[in-house]
Motif scaffolding. Sequence first.
Motif, PDB file in Angstrom:
ATOM      1  N   GLY A  61      10.333   4.643 -15.120  1.00 47.36           N
ATOM      2  CA  GLY A  61      11.043   3.074 -15.007  1.00 47.36           C
ATOM      3  C   GLY A  61      11.289   2.659 -13.834  1.00 47.36           C
ATOM      4  N   ASP A  62      10.892   3.176 -12.533  1.00 46.81           N
ATOM      5  CA  ASP A  62      10.999   2.709 -11.298  1.00 46.81           C
ATOM      6  C   ASP A  62      10.009   1.852 -10.923  1.00 46.81           C
ATOM      7  N   TRP A  63      10.085   0.572 -11.055  1.00 44.73           N
ATOM      8  CA  TRP A  63       9.050  -0.468 -11.159  1.00 44.73           C
ATOM      9  C   TRP A  63       8.903  -0.552  -9.395  1.00 44.73           C
ATOM     10  N   GLN A  64       9.864  -0.740  -8.402  1.00 44.52           N
ATOM     11  CA  GLN A  64       9.835  -0.977  -7.187  1.00 44.52           C
ATOM     12  C   GLN A  64       8.994   0.225  -6.414  1.00 44.52           C
ATOM     13  N   GLU A  65       9.323   1.639  -6.691  1.00 48.71           N
ATOM     14  CA  GLU A  65       8.630   2.672  -6.589  1.00 48.71           C
ATOM     15  C   GLU A  65       7.331   2.172  -6.793  1.00 48.71           C
ATOM     16  N   ALA A  66       6.812   2.196  -8.136  1.00 56.38           N
ATOM     17  CA  ALA A  66       5.510   2.069  -8.598  1.00 56.38           C
ATOM     18  C   ALA A  66       4.742   1.281  -7.802  1.00 56.38           C
ATOM     19  N   LEU A  67       5.193  -0.083  -7.356  1.00 61.30           N
ATOM     20  CA  LEU A  67       4.472  -0.887  -6.596  1.00 61.30           C
ATOM     21  C   LEU A  67       4.375  -0.367  -5.226  1.00 61.30           C
ATOM     22  N   ARG A  68       5.406   0.150  -4.456  1.00 59.09           N
ATOM     23  CA  ARG A  68       5.575   0.624  -3.255  1.00 59.09           C
ATOM     24  C   ARG A  68       4.293   1.576  -3.111  1.00 59.09           C
ATOM     25  N   LEU A  69       4.348   2.880  -3.752  1.00 57.67           N
ATOM     26  CA  LEU A  69       3.265   3.809  -3.985  1.00 57.67           C
ATOM     27  C   LEU A  69       1.755   3.206  -4.039  1.00 57.67           C
ATOM     28  N   MET A  70       1.768   2.095  -4.844  1.00 57.95           N
ATOM     29  CA  MET A  70       0.482   1.637  -4.882  1.00 57.95           C
ATOM     30  C   MET A  70      -0.222   0.809  -3.771  1.00 57.95           C
ATOM     31  N   ALA A  71       0.781   0.335  -2.957  1.00 58.53           N
ATOM     32  CA  ALA A  71       0.575  -0.347  -1.731  1.00 58.53           C
ATOM     33  C   ALA A  71      -0.111   0.451  -0.861  1.00 58.53           C
ATOM     34  N   GLY A  72       0.300   1.855  -0.912  1.00 59.34           N
ATOM     35  CA  GLY A  72      -0.153   2.851   0.132  1.00 59.34           C
ATOM     36  C   GLY A  72      -1.760   3.227  -0.189  1.00 59.34           C
ATOM     37  N   ARG A  73      -2.440   2.716  -1.161  1.00 57.20           N
ATOM     38  CA  ARG A  73      -3.718   2.841  -1.213  1.00 57.20           C
ATOM     39  C   ARG A  73      -4.660   2.042  -0.679  1.00 57.20           C
ATOM     40  N   ALA A  74      -4.045   1.185   0.400  1.00 58.09           N
ATOM     41  CA  ALA A  74      -4.947  -0.093   0.930  1.00 58.09           C
ATOM     42  C   ALA A  74      -6.314   0.585   1.626  1.00 58.09           C
ATOM     43  N   ASP A  75      -6.193   1.553   2.617  1.00 58.10           N
ATOM     44  CA  ASP A  75      -6.920   2.295   3.248  1.00 58.10           C
ATOM     45  C   ASP A  75      -8.038   2.857   2.401  1.00 58.10           C
ATOM     46  N   ALA A  76      -7.664   3.504   1.332  1.00 55.27           N
ATOM     47  CA  ALA A  76      -8.727   3.962   0.486  1.00 55.27           C
ATOM     48  C   ALA A  76      -9.426   2.908  -0.138  1.00 55.27           C
ATOM     49  N   LEU A  77      -8.753   1.953  -0.837  1.00 58.99           N
ATOM     50  CA  LEU A  77      -9.714   1.133  -1.385  1.00 58.99           C
ATOM     51  C   LEU A  77     -10.706   0.033  -0.528  1.00 58.99           C
ATOM     52  N   ARG A  78     -10.087  -0.049   0.694  1.00 60.68           N
ATOM     53  CA  ARG A  78     -10.999  -0.835   1.839  1.00 60.68           C
ATOM     54  C   ARG A  78     -12.177   0.113   2.015  1.00 60.68           C
ATOM     55  N   ALA A  79     -11.955   1.460   2.311  1.00 63.45           N
ATOM     56  CA  ALA A  79     -13.062   2.393   2.513  1.00 63.45           C
ATOM     57  C   ALA A  79     -13.985   2.271   1.204  1.00 63.45           C
ATOM     58  N   GLU A  80     -13.533   2.511   0.122  1.00 69.87           N
ATOM     59  CA  GLU A  80     -14.639   2.313  -1.186  1.00 69.87           C
ATOM     60  C   GLU A  80     -15.244   1.028  -1.197  1.00 69.87           C
ATOM     61  N   ALA A  81     -14.706  -0.017  -0.898  1.00 70.33           N
ATOM     62  CA  ALA A  81     -15.178  -1.416  -1.191  1.00 70.33           C
ATOM     63  C   ALA A  81     -16.471  -1.350   0.091  1.00 70.33           C
ATOM     64  N   LEU A  82     -16.271  -0.686   1.210  1.00 69.43           N
ATOM     65  CA  LEU A  82     -17.194  -0.631   2.176  1.00 69.43           C
ATOM     66  C   LEU A  82     -18.412   0.312   1.909  1.00 69.43           C
ATOM     67  N   ASP A  83     -17.718   1.366   1.249  1.00 68.08           N
ATOM     68  CA  ASP A  83     -19.076   2.358   1.112  1.00 68.08           C
ATOM     69  C   ASP A  83     -20.159   1.513  -0.172  1.00 68.08           C
ATOM     70  N   ASP A  84     -19.232   0.973  -1.077  1.00 66.85           N
ATOM     71  CA  ASP A  84     -20.283   0.045  -2.152  1.00 66.85           C
ATOM     72  C   ASP A  84     -21.043  -0.750  -1.332  1.00 66.85           C
ATOM     73  N   LEU A 112      -5.326  -3.701 -10.282  1.00 60.01           N
ATOM     74  CA  LEU A 112      -6.474  -4.244 -10.299  1.00 60.01           C
ATOM     75  C   LEU A 112      -6.548  -5.328  -9.164  1.00 60.01           C
ATOM     76  N   ARG A 113      -5.272  -6.224  -9.194  1.00 61.11           N
ATOM     77  CA  ARG A 113      -5.415  -7.337  -8.349  1.00 61.11           C
ATOM     78  C   ARG A 113      -5.461  -6.766  -6.766  1.00 61.11           C
ATOM     79  N   GLN A 114      -4.738  -5.696  -6.669  1.00 60.56           N
ATOM     80  CA  GLN A 114      -4.682  -4.922  -5.135  1.00 60.56           C
ATOM     81  C   GLN A 114      -6.490  -4.729  -4.860  1.00 60.56           C
ATOM     82  N   GLN A 115      -7.032  -4.166  -5.544  1.00 58.38           N
ATOM     83  CA  GLN A 115      -8.493  -3.633  -5.747  1.00 58.38           C
ATOM     84  C   GLN A 115      -9.365  -4.840  -5.447  1.00 58.38           C
ATOM     85  N   ALA A 116      -8.963  -5.891  -6.112  1.00 56.85           N
ATOM     86  CA  ALA A 116      -9.804  -7.125  -5.907  1.00 56.85           C
ATOM     87  C   ALA A 116      -9.511  -7.716  -4.657  1.00 56.85           C
ATOM     88  N   GLN A 117      -8.373  -7.557  -3.892  1.00 60.47           N
ATOM     89  CA  GLN A 117      -8.042  -8.209  -2.655  1.00 60.47           C
ATOM     90  C   GLN A 117      -8.519  -7.458  -1.572  1.00 60.47           C
TER      91      GLN A 117
END
Length: 207
Positions: A61-84, A112-117
């Motif tokens: 039930g810690d929504w702000q923490e869920a979003l904060r942790l999600m934001a930490g994936r930015a580098d990994a998502l960028r790398a995945e998109a570049l690899d594709d 999913l929004r973060q991934q699309a970004q």
Amino acid sequence: MLDLRAPALPVERGERLSREAYRRDFREREQAIRGGDSWKLERLQHFEEVGSPSREALRRGDWQEALRLMAGRADALRAEALDDERRGAAFHRLRVVEEPLTPYLQWELHSLRQQAQFGHLVRVVPADVLAPAESDTPLPELVVLDDRTLYRVLYSPNGAPAGAMRWTDPSVVKPWASYIRGAYALGEDVLTYFDRVVAPLPPPPAA
């Protein structure tokens, strides 16, 4: 016009994979793709993600923490998109939604929004659009890799991962690739859907 009736999915012609075998098989086949499209259809409205700290925060039930942790994936998502992009391997994801959104789906749409970004290809389609395919049962969770391999991803009754069924017969794989491709064309970009439907919502309850 898309025939919204679902193709056949003959269980007797597929191969059952354990969770670990599925993850290994998927990873090897996906990384081997050069210049091919892949498709994912997500239908269930609740999953029990394994190994996701952000998902665990939602469960508490810690929504702000869920979003904060999600934001930490930015580098990994960028790398995945570049690899594709480097491999010419476009991975299209279609998320079926029912409204009002479940707490899990509200959380996943933020993901999913973060991934699309970062360049990932994600669309959303309302469940009622695909109703002609669901007269008897909801559509399965499916992944098609390069029009060559079809997985039906399996889950326990509470939404925990439970491996997959795999098909490589073109007579099974290609109709599903065509179906998901057509359904994807009917979808809305996740970024506009998010702004219109998800962004105004209050934090969800624990789930």
